[in-house]
Design a protein around this motif. Structure first.
Motif, PDB file in Angstrom:
ATOM      1  N   GLY A 167       0.828  -1.188   0.000  1.00  0.00           N
ATOM      2  CA  GLY A 167       0.000   0.000   0.000  1.00  0.00           C
ATOM      3  C   GLY A 167       0.867   1.244   0.000  1.00  0.00           C
ATOM      4  O   GLY A 167       1.935   1.285  -0.619  1.00  0.00           O
ATOM      5  N   LYS A 168       0.426   2.264   0.751  1.00  0.00           N
ATOM      6  CA  LYS A 168       1.184   3.513   0.804  1.00  0.00           C
ATOM      7  C   LYS A 168       2.502   3.349   1.534  1.00  0.00           C
ATOM      8  O   LYS A 168       3.436   4.116   1.339  1.00  0.00           O
ATOM      9  CB  LYS A 168       0.343   4.603   1.481  1.00  0.00           C
ATOM     10  N   VAL A 169       2.563   2.344   2.413  1.00  0.00           N
ATOM     11  CA  VAL A 169       3.802   2.017   3.122  1.00  0.00           C
ATOM     12  C   VAL A 169       4.154   0.568   2.816  1.00  0.00           C
ATOM     13  O   VAL A 169       3.309  -0.317   2.904  1.00  0.00           O
ATOM     14  CB  VAL A 169       3.651   2.214   4.645  1.00  0.00           C
ATOM     15  N   ARG A 170       5.393   0.329   2.435  1.00  0.00           N
ATOM     16  CA  ARG A 170       5.845  -1.027   2.121  1.00  0.00           C
ATOM     17  C   ARG A 170       6.332  -1.672   3.416  1.00  0.00           C
ATOM     18  O   ARG A 170       7.448  -1.434   3.858  1.00  0.00           O
ATOM     19  CB  ARG A 170       6.962  -0.977   1.071  1.00  0.00           C
ATOM     20  N   ARG A 171       5.483  -2.500   4.014  1.00  0.00           N
ATOM     21  CA  ARG A 171       5.786  -3.081   5.321  1.00  0.00           C
ATOM     22  C   ARG A 171       6.167  -4.557   5.171  1.00  0.00           C
ATOM     23  O   ARG A 171       5.463  -5.318   4.514  1.00  0.00           O
ATOM     24  CB  ARG A 171       4.580  -2.976   6.257  1.00  0.00           C
ATOM     25  N   VAL A 172       7.267  -4.937   5.816  1.00  0.00           N
ATOM     26  CA  VAL A 172       7.673  -6.340   5.848  1.00  0.00           C
ATOM     27  C   VAL A 172       8.107  -6.691   7.265  1.00  0.00           C
ATOM     28  O   VAL A 172       8.470  -5.825   8.055  1.00  0.00           O
ATOM     29  CB  VAL A 172       8.832  -6.638   4.859  1.00  0.00           C
ATOM     30  N   LYS A 173       8.052  -7.974   7.564  1.00  0.00           N
ATOM     31  CA  LYS A 173       8.491  -8.472   8.873  1.00  0.00           C
ATOM     32  C   LYS A 173       9.626  -9.461   8.660  1.00  0.00           C
ATOM     33  O   LYS A 173       9.529 -10.352   7.815  1.00  0.00           O
ATOM     34  CB  LYS A 173       7.333  -9.148   9.598  1.00  0.00           C
ATOM     35  N   LEU A 174      10.687  -9.301   9.428  1.00  0.00           N
ATOM     36  CA  LEU A 174      11.868 -10.155   9.294  1.00  0.00           C
ATOM     37  C   LEU A 174      12.120 -10.937  10.565  1.00  0.00           C
ATOM     38  O   LEU A 174      11.979 -10.407  11.676  1.00  0.00           O
ATOM     39  CB  LEU A 174      13.107  -9.303   8.970  1.00  0.00           C
ATOM     40  N   GLU A 175      12.491 -12.191  10.393  1.00  0.00           N
ATOM     41  CA  GLU A 175      12.991 -13.014  11.497  1.00  0.00           C
ATOM     42  C   GLU A 175      14.321 -13.593  11.048  1.00  0.00           C
ATOM     43  O   GLU A 175      14.392 -14.270  10.023  1.00  0.00           O
ATOM     44  CB  GLU A 175      12.002 -14.134  11.830  1.00  0.00           C
ATOM     45  N   GLY A 176      15.392 -13.324  11.800  1.00  0.00           N
ATOM     46  CA  GLY A 176      16.707 -13.832  11.428  1.00  0.00           C
ATOM     47  C   GLY A 176      17.554 -12.766  10.783  1.00  0.00           C
ATOM     48  O   GLY A 176      17.680 -11.659  11.308  1.00  0.00           O
ATOM     49  N   GLU A 177      18.114 -13.080   9.606  1.00  0.00           N
ATOM     50  CA  GLU A 177      19.052 -12.160   8.942  1.00  0.00           C
ATOM     51  C   GLU A 177      18.755 -12.076   7.457  1.00  0.00           C
ATOM     52  O   GLU A 177      18.452 -13.078   6.803  1.00  0.00           O
ATOM     53  CB  GLU A 177      20.494 -12.629   9.152  1.00  0.00           C
ATOM     54  N   ALA A 178      18.888 -10.866   6.903  1.00  0.00           N
ATOM     55  CA  ALA A 178      18.660 -10.680   5.474  1.00  0.00           C
ATOM     56  C   ALA A 178      19.367  -9.426   4.997  1.00  0.00           C
ATOM     57  O   ALA A 178      19.570  -8.472   5.752  1.00  0.00           O
ATOM     58  CB  ALA A 178      17.168 -10.583   5.156  1.00  0.00           C
ATOM     59  N   PHE A 179      19.738  -9.446   3.699  1.00  0.00           N
ATOM     60  CA  PHE A 179      20.305  -8.267   3.050  1.00  0.00           C
ATOM     61  C   PHE A 179      19.246  -7.720   2.110  1.00  0.00           C
ATOM     62  O   PHE A 179      18.672  -8.454   1.300  1.00  0.00           O
ATOM     63  CB  PHE A 179      21.571  -8.618   2.265  1.00  0.00           C
ATOM     64  N   PHE A 180      18.974  -6.411   2.202  1.00  0.00           N
ATOM     65  CA  PHE A 180      17.933  -5.773   1.404  1.00  0.00           C
ATOM     66  C   PHE A 180      18.549  -4.824   0.385  1.00  0.00           C
ATOM     67  O   PHE A 180      19.433  -4.031   0.722  1.00  0.00           O
ATOM     68  CB  PHE A 180      16.984  -4.967   2.295  1.00  0.00           C
TER      69      PHE A 180
END
Length: 325
Positions: A156-169
Motif C-alpha cells: 500500500g502507501k507504506v511497504r511493510r515487511v516483517k523479518l525473522e533472522g538475517e537478510a540483506f535488502f
C-alpha cells in the motif's frame, strides 16, 4: 452459501460482541464467520483485541452515556432495524467502556493490524540454504539460512515487511512509499538503499551499505548512512550507532569471508554460524589476533588449515568440537 461479506464491518462486530445486534445482524455475522476460515480468523483476532482492551477499561476516562449515544449514531438504525435494548447498567457500563477503549485502540493502529489479516500474506523461509526473493515493488532480499520474511501480496502507501533472522535488502526507490521493516521491537525505515539486518539472541544489528536508513526503538531513533551500523539489544532502550569497517556480515551473500584486521574471535563466531559447528579458542592470548585474508568458496577444513599455517595455530577436533590453540 450466499456471500455476506459486504454486510460485515468492524462496527457490526462491536455490536455482536456487545450482544446488541438484531436477529438479522446476528445471523449475518455468524454466517460470515462460517463461510470462510479467514473470516473466522479475523473475528478471533478482533475478539482478542476486545479481551485485551478489558485491561484498559478499569482506568478509562470515557463518559459512558455520551459514548453510548455516539456509538448508536455511528452504527445507525433504519426501519428494518429493531430498537437496541441496553443490558443492565453494571454490565452495560463495563462493556461500553470496553467498546470505547477498543475504538480508541483502533485509532492508535489496530485497524491497520486487523486490515493486514484481510490482505493475503506471503512468507518466504530459508531453511538450510540461502534464498533470494523479489518483493512486489521490485526490491531484492537475500535471506540467510534459518531466516524468514513476511509481506503482503501487494504494498500500500507504506511497504511493510516483517523479518525473522538475517537478510540483506536492496530496496527499490520510491519516494512516495516508505519501506518499513519490523524485526523484534526494532523498526527500520528507508526510501531506497541497501543494508543488512541481523537478529539473533535478542540483539538486532543494522549495517548500511549504500544510502541511509532510520533505526527506531521505543521512539528513540538514529540515522545511519554508508559504512555505519546500529546495534540494539533487548536491554537497551535505544539503538547505539557506530562506524562499521567489517565486511564479514556479507559472507552468506558473497560466499566469501573477508577479513580486514578482523579479530580471530569474530571470524570464529561467523564460522560457527555459517557451518553450524562449535569452534573454541583455547589460547586466550590469540582471541584478538588480527586476521587479514579473504576466504572465497572455501570449505571449513581448508579455511582452518590456512588459519593454522598462517597464524601458527594448532587445530584439534574431537567429536563436534574444534579447538584452536
Amino acid at each position: 452459501m450466499k456471500k455476506r461479506t459486504d454486510h460485515i464491518n468492524d462496527d457490526l462486530l462491536v455490536k455482536y460482541l456487545l450482544g446488541i445486534t438484531t436477529a438479522g445482524e446476528k445471523e449475518d455475522v455468524e454466517a460470515w464467520m462460517a463461510e470462510d476460515a479467514e473470516n473466522q480468523r479475523y473475528y478471533d483476532h478482533f475478539r482478542l483485541i476486545w479481551d485485551e482492551s478489558k485491561k484498559f477499561a478499569a482506568v478509562s476516562t470515557v463518559r459512558e452515556e455520551e459514548a453510548w449515544m455516539r456509538f448508536q449514531q455511528r452504527v445507525g438504525t433504519n426501519e428494518n432495524t429493531a430498537r437496541i435494548i441496553k443490558p443492565d447498567m453494571s454490565t452495560w457500563r463495563r462493556d461500553l467502556r470496553i467498546a470505547a477503549t477498543l475504538i480508541v485502540l483502533f485509532g492508535a493502529g489496530c485497524f491497520w493490524y486487523l486490515s493486514q489479516l484481510r490482505t493475503p500474506q506471503t512468507r518466504v523461509f530459508a531453511d538450510a540454504e540461502v534464498k533470494l526473493d523479489t518483493l512486489p515493488d521490485g526490491s531484492f532480499v537475500t535471506l540467510n539460512k534459518r531466516s524468514s520474511i513476511t509481506y503482503p501480496a501487494s504494498f500500500g502507501k507504506v511497504r511493510r515487511v516483517k523479518l525473522e533472522g538475517e537478510a540483506f535488502f536492496n530496496v527499490a526507490q520510491d519516494a512516495g512509499k516508505p519501506f518499513v521493516i519490523k524485526v523484534n521491537d526494532v523498526t527500520v525505515q528507508v526510501l531506497g538503499t541497501s543494508f543488512n539486518i541481523k537478529s539473533t539472541h535478542g540483539k538486532t544489528e543494522v549495517i548500511v551499505e549504500t544510502g541511509a536508513v532510520e533505526v527506531t526503538k521505543n521512539n528513540n531513533s538514529v540515522q545511519l548512512k554508508q559504512h555505519e551500523k546500529a546495534t540494539v539489544s533487548a536491554e537497551e532502550a535505544a539503538p547505539v550507532k557506530q562506524e562499521n569497517t567489517d565486511e564479514l556480515y556479507n559472507y552468506y551473500r558473497t560466499e566469501s569471508f573477508v577479513c580486514n584486521n578482523t579479530p580471530l574471535w569474530k571470524l570464529v563466531n561467523i564460522l560457527n554460524e555459517a557451518y553450524g559447528v562449535n569452534i573454541v579458542i583455547a589460547n586466550t592470548g590469540k582471541r584478538d589476533l588480527p586476521i587479514n585474508v579473504t576466504f572465497h568458496n572455501s570449505s571449513l577444513d581448508s579455511t582452518l588449515k590456512v588459519i593454522g599455517l598462517t597464524y601458527d595455530i594448532t587445530i584439534e577436533q574431537k567429536g563436534t568440537q574444534i579447538t584452536l590453540k
